[in-house]
Scaffold this active site. Sequence first.
Site, PDB file in Angstrom:
ATOM      1  N   GLU A   1      -9.779  -5.705  -3.317  1.00  0.00           N
ATOM      2  CA  GLU A   1      -8.360  -4.437  -2.765  1.00  0.00           C
ATOM      3  C   GLU A   1      -9.889  -3.979  -2.276  1.00  0.00           C
ATOM      4  O   GLU A   1      -9.699  -3.061  -1.093  1.00  0.00           O
ATOM      5  CB  GLU A   1      -8.159  -3.657  -4.281  1.00  0.00           C
ATOM      6  CG  GLU A   1      -6.972  -4.531  -4.210  1.00  0.00           C
ATOM      7  CD  GLU A   1      -5.203  -4.367  -3.247  1.00  0.00           C
ATOM      8  OE1 GLU A   1      -5.326  -3.560  -3.112  1.00  0.00           O
ATOM      9  OE2 GLU A   1      -4.669  -5.120  -3.604  1.00  0.00           O
TER      10      GLU A   1
ATOM     11  N   SER B   1       0.958  -1.234  -0.798  1.00  0.00           N
ATOM     12  CA  SER B   1      -0.015  -0.598   0.127  1.00  0.00           C
ATOM     13  C   SER B   1       0.645   1.841   0.025  1.00  0.00           C
ATOM     14  O   SER B   1       1.853   1.351  -0.330  1.00  0.00           O
ATOM     15  CB  SER B   1      -0.979   0.272   1.139  1.00  0.00           C
ATOM     16  OG  SER B   1      -2.498   0.918   0.632  1.00  0.00           O
TER      17      SER B   1
ATOM     18  N   HIS C   1      -7.454  -5.421   1.634  1.00  0.00           N
ATOM     19  CA  HIS C   1      -6.699  -4.977   1.165  1.00  0.00           C
ATOM     20  C   HIS C   1      -6.016  -5.122   2.509  1.00  0.00           C
ATOM     21  O   HIS C   1      -6.856  -4.629   3.735  1.00  0.00           O
ATOM     22  CB  HIS C   1      -6.749  -3.429   0.762  1.00  0.00           C
ATOM     23  CG  HIS C   1      -5.487  -2.233   0.771  1.00  0.00           C
ATOM     24  ND1 HIS C   1      -4.427  -2.119  -0.935  1.00  0.00           N
ATOM     25  CD2 HIS C   1      -5.347  -1.265   1.783  1.00  0.00           C
ATOM     26  CE1 HIS C   1      -4.006  -1.425  -0.217  1.00  0.00           C
ATOM     27  NE2 HIS C   1      -4.119  -0.889   0.844  1.00  0.00           N
TER      28      HIS C   1
END
Length: 357
Positions: free
Chosen positions: A244, A112, A357
Amino acid sequence: TPISEDCLYLNVWQPSPAPTGATVLVWIYGGGFFSGTSSLDVYDGRYLARMEDVVVVSMNYRLGALGFLYTGSEAAPGNAGLLDQHLALQWVQQNIQSFGGDPGKVTIFGESAGAASVNFHMLSPMSRDLFQRAMMHSASALAPWAVTPSEQARQRSKALAIDIGCSADEEDMDVLVACLREVSAQTILDHEWNVVDLSDAHFLADIPFPPVKDGRFITEDPAEMYAAGNFKDIDILVGFVKDEGNFWLVYGVPGFDKDTDSIIDRETFVGDIVFCHPRLNDITVERTAFEYTDWLHMDQDTMYRDALDSVFGDPFFVCPTMAVGKAHVNHGRTAYVYEFAQVASNLAWPHWMGAMH
């Protein structure tokens, strides 16, 4: 994890017996440039070091306004958090041999915002010589949230100072910074999200104080640098998770809630596209809805929920990651790409959120 301004430390794990000339893996954690720490249990490097016979390094770096306040002056030149990472990479070059590592075999990797950080080091002339390979998970510097224009960064820094009460001279940024230095770190943390316009596009993925094109560490817009071939030309590994977007959707998107199955109909689906991407015109919204509709499985009540996961996740995480991989391939390098789809058996979130995510 206790919060402290005394945070600029790094961790080193070496296998036993101590190696000589081992590969070095340097981890940069994510957290949107406003949260995170290298001390999380999931980032414990002892297992990786032992199983793969490598030296593992992780570091902390300053976050939020404390790490990315920008005024365009020396008082707050911006990107302090990235410079913390840069300093850690310099330390690795100078000291890792003492831990059995080879400074000529350094791979940086992150997830990320950590992946975007990795990419910034690949782009920055200041960092390119401090490592040899890179891995990026679920982001890159091309993500729309990863970097902000200098003027917007300056205005947000000004807004933060005024919100806290440092409004003696709004046009003298150095005076504002001096005032901010007199307040507690917690006060700054408590106010930094007030600079985000929740009615603006992309607010679900907005970050109050991300990296900025400062002309020093980030010299140009990342997309322009890739278009010009101005980046560290190496083989890379990039990847993303299967789901995600779901993590973000439960934070305010109509019809989504972690305590329900979040089943939505087509009308809600189209409205949620607008909610997530309010700058799209009507034609683009309809084309997006058409493109992401799974026409072969219209009878499945989860179809629109799963489609919105991709509608949000693709532009913010998947596509920016893939774009970097393609750029390196276009320059004759190798890009290894993966999708992580395994759902953790002990996932604390609802199972429908998947490998998120």
